[in-house]
Design an enzyme around this catalytic site. Structure first.
Site, short mmCIF file in Angstrom:
data_model
loop_
_atom_site.label_atom_id
_atom_site.label_comp_id
_atom_site.label_asym_id
_atom_site.label_seq_id
_atom_site.Cartn_x
_atom_site.Cartn_y
_atom_site.Cartn_z
N SER A 24 0.84 -1.20 0.00
CA SER A 24 0.00 0.00 0.00
C SER A 24 0.88 1.26 0.00
CB SER A 24 -0.97 -0.06 1.19
OG SER A 24 -2.06 0.80 0.99
N ASP A 37 -5.78 -3.42 -2.75
CA ASP A 37 -4.83 -3.01 -1.72
C ASP A 37 -4.05 -4.19 -1.11
OD1 ASP A 37 -3.54 -1.58 0.23
OD2 ASP A 37 -5.33 -1.05 1.36
#
Length: 276
Positions: A39, A171
């Site tokens: 991320s 993500d």
């Protein structure tokens, strides 16, 4: 002297504290032989692995987020206005007007120093994302770099999933918010920077978006806690960034300063490990 590898964790705006960690490494005069990121850690790692100095990265981040008008223009330009969640996930929620295109978002916010391909990096980088439909972790270390970073940052509900390499990706924090196990065998010492955090105690019941992002933060923090109960890196760095929310990017200066508070500890502990 021993070698070390560096894992950069997820955490949204809290991950800007990674910059202070880079500064500590520079002050110590050492660099990792490999980096992994998930991320926001993937974005920070890509910039550092590209050879960008911590000072230049700090300037870039502050200039990007402190000009509110320019920030809004970047976000508007990154909107996924032609996308409907129902077309991908077959759910009846319809169009999300605030959904951002992850590729456009990365193009708008990644420093120019970040190259197009992994092969152009000065430090090997591993980027973690999640395959939405195969329900599996995906790790990128070669090929196009920017789509991999975009996928790793595709926060559900905020950034639309990324289609890359025949997969639909979201993500990396969904599967591995602190990817230090990816670095096993790559260096003598593994260092991990954990910026995950559960939600702050609220003064009242949070509104819808705050609730969503607080829940995502809680999930990431829980995954990290369970992982650390089984295996730990040689050095675990935890900047004091709990007071910041997932999207507190306008607080970039304060987040980085929070990371600065432990720079001396980082230098002392890492020097002892590398010289031991």
């Amino acid at each position: 002297m021993k070698t070390f590898a560096l894992a950069l964790g997820a955490g949204g705006a809290r991950g800007l504290a990674h910059i202070a960690v880079f500064e500590a490494l520079d002050e110590l005069g050492v660099k990792p032989v490999a980096i992994s990121g998930s991320s926001i850690g993937a974005l920070m790692g890509a910039a550092y692995a590209a050879g960008m100095s911590p000072r230049a990265l700090r300037r870039h981040v502050i200039a990007t987020v402190t000009d509110r008008a320019a920030l809004i223009r970047r976000l508007v330009g990154a909107r996924a206005s032609d996308f409907a969640w129902s077309s991908l996930l077959r759910v009846p929620f319809g169009h999300n007007p605030v959904l951002l295109d992850a590729d456009k978002f990365c193009a708008a916010f990644l420093p120019e120093a970040v190259p197009e391909d992994f092969s152009a990096l000065t430090i090997p980088l591993l980027v973690v994302a999640a395959d939405l439909f195969d329900q599996a972790e995906v790790v990128f270390s070669q090929g196009p770099l920017r789509p991999a970073v975009a996928a790793s940052m595709a926060i559900p509900g905020l950034l639309r999933p990324v289609e890359h390499g025949g997969r639909v990706l979201v993500d990396g924090a969904a599967v591995d918010p602190l990817p230090f196990t990816q670095l096993a065998g790559r260096a003598d010492v593994v260092v991990a920077v954990d910026c995950s955090s559960g939600p702050r105690p609220p003064a009242a019941v949070p509104e819808a978006w705050d609730s969503v992002f607080a829940t995502l933060g809680l999930m990431g923090h829980t995954i990290v806690t369970e992982k650390l109960a089984r295996v730990r890196p040689d050095l675990l760095i935890r900047p004091n960034v709990e007071v910041f929310r997932l999207l507190d990017f306008l607080q970039a200066i304060a987040v980085i300063r929070a990371g600065e508070a432990i720079k001396d500890d980082i230098k002392r502990d890492l020097a002892a490990l590398l010289e031991g």
